[in-house]
Scaffold this active site. Structure first.
Site: not given
Length: 353
Positions: A156-158, A160-162, A179, A210, A282
């Site tokens: 679940c990349a967006a 993109g910080g991680k 994503e 997905d 988060c």
């Protein structure tokens, strides 16, 4: 132009640029409006789950002016002069003196005071020097312990910080940044391109599946999987201006753990035996954190939960960790430690008997 002269020019320009931006960032902005219905919902749920800890976290979360931001330096556009500038401004590297866990190349500077350096604008043909983030969001990356040559999935990349932090930590053999949303994927691609030189981009693959499909389509492919799952995102919803949408969110919030469990199960199936999966959110929500982990453990998915106490001890001077979390680590926003919420749990896939 010699390399030394080029570095001096870059350092001077960067320093002047940052000082100008600091002045701009000090201009007062309109106060965010608190969403009353979301706050009432949080008070009802979190006062029961967190007790007195919610009182302190609530105080910080309701005061955006007290929020802290970290500066992660870009290893692919690194300047010692820029690093010295941040040090001279009183910022400190959170990894300085930390032995466990390894921080790879990562350099992340924080201030004890509530201050935010504005994000750099992208300039064609020029890499950005730093990325702004909540320092607690680096904990899932550290828990992943990526090694050079690993095949890694950020499910679940967006935004993109991680993904970017993974590439700062170590250079994997391949990093799949997934994503499904077209617009978010486009922004993810642009962000990565603004930090990575072309030679490194070949190690990154963008996909649009997905997340629940990975286990079936790519079984036992990855050494490391990060499931930074869609979650309640407490800070954002607390200040939403869309009241009807907020009420809908409160009513449908209980459905998120179902999706989160499905994503983790898919990630486990996509993981090689002996591989590591890190689950993160988060949110402070117990139902999306420890309860989700408990469901995975109770359903015998072929994984064991790993202890993260060494990580908590290593960063105990930086973050406030909840003492009431059944599984994993939960970073609580606290006075002068306004990081989080961030939940992290790590699984290791067992070898077949």
């Amino acid at each position: 132009m010699t390399m030394t002269l080029s570095l001096r020019i870059k350092t001077l320009c960067g320093s002047c640029h940052l000082m100008q931006l600091r002045k701009k960032s000090s201009v007062l902005k309109p106060q965010k409006q608190i969403c009353k219905s979301v706050l009432e919902h949080f008070d009802e749920v979190y006062s029961k789950e967190l007790g007195e800890s919610w009182t302190r976290a609530r105080e910080v979360m309701l005061s955006p002016s007290s929020w802290q931001y970290a500066v992660m330096l870009n290893r692919f556009s690194f300047s010692e002069g820029l690093e010295a500038y941040f040090q001279n401004q009183g910022l400190s590297d959170i990894f300085h003196g930390v032995q466990v866990p390894s921080s790879g190349w990562l350099k992340c500077y924080v201030s004890r005071t509530a201050h935010r350096y504005p994000a750099q604008r992208h300039q064609q043909g020029q890499l950005k020097d730093y990325y702004l983030l909540n320092a607690a969001s680096l904990l899932p990356v550290l828990a992943l312990e990526v090694e050079g040559g690993n095949h890694v999935l950020d499910m679940c990349a967006a935004p993109g910080g991680k993904s970017l932090a993974i590439l700062q930590y170590a250079m994997p053999g391949n990093l799949v940044c997934n994503e499904p949303d077209c617009l978010r994927r486009k922004r993810l691609k642009e962000m990565l391109e603004s930090f990575l030189p072309e030679l490194c981009r070949s190690a990154v693959t963008l996909s649009n599946l997905d997340g629940r499909e990975f286990g079936q389509l790519h079984p036992e492919v990855y050494d490391k999987v990060l499931v930074d799952a869609p979650c309640s995102n407490d800070r954002s919803w607390l200040f939403t201006s869309d009241i009807p949408q907020a009420r809908h969110w409160i009513a449908s919030r209980k459905e998120l753990p179902v999706l989160q469990v499905e994503l983790i199960r898919s990630g486990i199936a996509a993981l090689r035996p002996g591989g590591i999966l890190v689950y993160s959110t988060c949110t402070l929500s117990q139902s999306e954190n420890s309860n989700v982990v408990d469901q995975i453990l109770q359903s015998d998915c072929g994984v064991e939960l790993q202890n993260l106490d060494k990580m908590a001890h290593a960063f105990s001077d930086i973050f406030t960790f909840s003492a009431n979390t059944q599984y994993g680590l939960l970073v609580l926003p606290d006075r002068e430690r306004a990081w989080g919420p961030m939940y992290v749990a790590r699984f290791k896939k067992r070898y077949p008997p």
